[in-house]
Design a protein around this motif. Structure first.
Motif, short mmCIF file in Angstrom:
data_model
loop_
_atom_site.label_atom_id
_atom_site.label_comp_id
_atom_site.label_asym_id
_atom_site.label_seq_id
_atom_site.Cartn_x
_atom_site.Cartn_y
_atom_site.Cartn_z
N ILE A 89 0.85 -1.20 0.00
CA ILE A 89 0.00 0.00 0.00
C ILE A 89 0.88 1.25 0.00
N GLY A 90 0.54 2.21 -0.83
CA GLY A 90 1.26 3.49 -0.84
C GLY A 90 0.82 4.34 0.34
N LEU A 91 1.77 4.99 1.00
CA LEU A 91 1.43 5.75 2.21
C LEU A 91 1.43 7.26 1.99
N GLN A 92 1.79 7.70 0.77
CA GLN A 92 1.82 9.14 0.53
C GLN A 92 0.79 9.50 -0.53
N TRP A 93 1.19 10.37 -1.50
CA TRP A 93 0.22 10.78 -2.53
C TRP A 93 0.48 10.01 -3.84
N GLY A 94 0.84 8.77 -3.75
CA GLY A 94 1.08 7.96 -4.94
C GLY A 94 2.53 8.05 -5.41
N ASP A 95 2.85 7.25 -6.42
CA ASP A 95 4.18 7.24 -7.03
C ASP A 95 5.28 6.82 -6.05
N GLU A 96 4.95 5.95 -5.11
CA GLU A 96 5.96 5.54 -4.12
C GLU A 96 6.83 4.38 -4.60
N ALA A 97 6.68 3.99 -5.86
CA ALA A 97 7.44 2.86 -6.43
C ALA A 97 6.93 1.52 -5.91
N LYS A 98 5.62 1.43 -5.78
CA LYS A 98 5.00 0.17 -5.33
C LYS A 98 5.20 -0.93 -6.36
N GLY A 99 5.17 -0.53 -7.66
CA GLY A 99 5.29 -1.52 -8.74
C GLY A 99 6.58 -2.30 -8.63
N LYS A 100 7.66 -1.62 -8.28
CA LYS A 100 8.95 -2.30 -8.14
C LYS A 100 8.87 -3.35 -7.04
N LEU A 101 8.25 -2.99 -5.93
CA LEU A 101 8.17 -3.92 -4.80
C LEU A 101 7.27 -5.11 -5.13
N VAL A 152 -2.96 -9.09 -7.32
CA VAL A 152 -4.32 -8.57 -7.48
C VAL A 152 -4.33 -7.05 -7.49
N ARG A 153 -4.79 -6.45 -8.61
CA ARG A 153 -5.05 -5.01 -8.65
C ARG A 153 -6.52 -4.81 -8.32
N TYR A 154 -6.82 -3.98 -7.34
CA TYR A 154 -8.21 -3.95 -6.84
C TYR A 154 -8.87 -2.57 -6.81
N GLN A 155 -8.16 -1.50 -7.19
CA GLN A 155 -8.81 -0.18 -7.26
C GLN A 155 -8.04 0.70 -8.23
N GLY A 156 -8.60 1.88 -8.52
CA GLY A 156 -7.94 2.80 -9.43
C GLY A 156 -8.05 2.32 -10.86
N GLY A 157 -7.32 2.93 -11.74
CA GLY A 157 -7.39 2.55 -13.15
C GLY A 157 -6.16 3.06 -13.86
N ALA A 158 -6.38 3.65 -15.04
CA ALA A 158 -5.24 4.10 -15.84
C ALA A 158 -4.60 5.36 -15.28
N ASN A 159 -5.16 5.90 -14.18
CA ASN A 159 -4.48 7.01 -13.50
C ASN A 159 -3.19 6.52 -12.84
N ALA A 160 -3.12 5.23 -12.55
CA ALA A 160 -1.92 4.66 -11.95
C ALA A 160 -0.84 4.48 -13.00
N LEU A 186 -2.99 8.89 0.98
CA LEU A 186 -3.43 10.29 1.17
C LEU A 186 -4.37 10.73 0.05
N LEU A 187 -4.49 9.90 -0.99
CA LEU A 187 -5.44 10.20 -2.08
C LEU A 187 -6.74 9.41 -1.91
N ASP A 188 -6.89 8.74 -0.79
CA ASP A 188 -8.09 7.91 -0.56
C ASP A 188 -9.36 8.80 -0.52
N ILE A 189 -10.37 8.37 -1.21
CA ILE A 189 -11.61 9.17 -1.32
C ILE A 189 -12.26 9.45 0.04
N ASP A 190 -12.16 8.51 0.97
CA ASP A 190 -12.78 8.72 2.29
C ASP A 190 -11.81 9.26 3.33
N HIS A 191 -10.53 8.90 3.21
CA HIS A 191 -9.59 9.20 4.30
C HIS A 191 -8.43 10.11 3.89
#
Ligand code: IMP
Length: 438
Positions: A7-19, A31-39, A231-236
């Motif tokens: 899970i990314g803990l900031q505003w995205g682009d944390e290099a999750k894909g590499k991990l 499993v990709r479970y949210q978001g779309g081509a914005n990622a 930090l980009l979560d719609i609810d939190h």
């Protein structure tokens, strides 16, 4: 057997894909479970760089099944482009990819709506979306009347459904001040495009929910790949300057259909500093040469949009909040090599808001905008660490930085990244990280 999550803990682009790519061989499913081509997930393998938007980052491992589940919104033209790009490079993603029939599709009208809405100013600032139609697609998902799901591509009445929605959307676009865009929306053309998608995607569309539940029942290991950052979560997140899905850990179950009792490890990924793209408050943002230096050294330009990312020091108030929210038990600190070029490094340990010290992340964007970072200064290690392959290779001051970040967040740093390559990753104890608590 249980599931682990990245899970990314900031505003995205944390290099999750590499991990995710690195951990994928220890798992049976990614499993990709949210978001779309914005990622935009970048995976580097030797000299090869793969930029993925929808396709899970486990795709380079043929023995790993990759799932795009109901919580994802799919823009089929972009997805097909990704598949084609992989095929052109000798990878056959069709062998190990399944797309949920429940996943919603980003349709051409969503792109037009995003374009129109993005010009609106909220609280003095644009949200600055990626223009991938994400918000409008999720809005239609919740609204239900105008949604198109992957399963609709397989229905005989697809053309009728599209024609009815196009008619309604033309009226809505006019009402939104987008009369000039209405001409771009033609029911016959959209139907033709959608039929071409059907032809290509039909073999990939299936029931990911039951397949994942079956996988869990038969002792398979799942790796859940978060997109964007908490930090980009719609609810939190820093609403309204957020994306339209639950991009923190809270979205794992709803987006994938995997019950929470299976989740046994949550790895939170953060950069050793902070970045943000688009609008919204960012307390540690640096508008000076130091910010530019971080941008240059970290090549901080968006994977999806190419926009320069806003850069600043590590914000421990924000990451402490998201690590707790997402239930993180281990931290991965990325881009540590970038901080190797500074005499001194600042870490935000609290905010000053209206003259008061505040250690909790505020929920109002207008309050966060007033927050002044209170910094702790740490000595930089001021040397190149891109060649480090074990903890012993890191200088003492880098150890002190990692230790301090772990203390401030309340979660130990267990993965350290010192460059984009797979090899440029240090695990404090990989085996322990991959042992999922019963
Ligand atoms: P949207 O997700 O395109 O609606 O954009 C909403 C906000 O989230 C904008 O500020 C985007 O820049 C940001 N955003 C969306 N996806 C990502 C991502 O993958 N990385 C970084 N920022 C993102």
């Amino acid at each position: 057997m249980p599931a682990a999550c990245v899970i990314g803990l900031q505003w995205g682009d944390e290099a999750k894909g590499k991990l995710v790519d690195l951990l994928a061989p220890d798992h049976d499913c990614v499993v990709r479970y949210q978001g779309g081509a914005n990622a935009g997930h970048t995976v580097v393998s030797g000299n090869d760089v793969y930029k993925l938007h929808h396709v899970p980052s486990g795709i380079l491992h043929p023995q790993v099944m990759n799932f795009i589940t109901p919580g994802v919104v799919i823009e089929p033209t972009t997805l097909l482009g990704e598949l084609q790009e992989l095929e052109g490079r000798g990878i056959d993603p069709r062998k190990n990819l399944v797309i949920s029939e429940r996943a919603h599709l980003v349709m051409p009208w969503h792109l037009l709506e995003d374009q129109l809405m993005n010009q609106l100013v909220v609280q003095g600032e644009n949200i600055g979306t990626t223009l991938r139609g994400i918000g409008p697609c999720y809005r239609d998902k919740v609204g239900r009347n105008f949604a198109v799901r992957a399963s609709d591509l397989l229905q005989a009445d697809l053309g009728d459904r599209i024609a009815a929605i196009v008619q309604a959307k033309q009226t809505l676009l006019r009402g939104m001040g987008g009369a000039d865009l209405v001409g771009d929306l033609c029911a016959d053309r959209v139907t033709e495009t959608a039929r071409a998608w059907t032809e290509q995607l039909r073999p990939l569309i299936g029931d990911t929910t039951n397949r994942l539940l079956d996988a869990l029942d038969s002792d398979k290991r799942l790796l859940m790949e978060g997109a964007q950052g908490s930090l980009l979560d719609i609810d939190h997140g820093t609403y309204p300057f957020v994306t339209s899905s639950n991009s923190s850990g809270v979205g794992i179950c709803s987006g994938s259909g995997v019950p929470s009792r299976w989740i046994r490890r949550v790895i939170g990924v953060a950069k050793a500093y902070s970045t943000r793209v688009g609008g919204g408050p960012f307390p540690t943002e640096l508008h000076c040469d130091t910010g530019q230096k971080i941008r240059d050294l970290g090549n901080e330009y968006g994977t999806t949009t190419g926009r320069p990312r806003r850069c600043g020091w590590f914000d421990a108030v924000a990451v402490r909040y998201t690590a707790r929210l997402s239930g993180v038990d281990s931290l991965a600190l990325m881009m540590m090599d970038v901080l190797g070029h500074f005499e001194e490094i600042q870490v935000c340990v609290a905010y000053e808001i209206d003259g008061q010290r505040c250690e909790r992340f505020p929920c109002e964007a207008s309050i966060l905008r007033k927050a002044k970072p209170i910094y702790e200064t740490l000595p930089g290690w001021n040397c190149d660490v891109t060649g480090a392959r074990s903890l012993e290779d890191l200088p003492q001051r880098a150890h002190e930085y990692l230790q301090r970040i772990g203390e401030l967040i309340g979660v130990p740093v267990k993965v350290i990244s010192v460059g984009p390559d797979r090899e440029q990753t240090i695990f404090t104890d990989r085996q322990q990280l991959m042992t999922l608590v019963a």
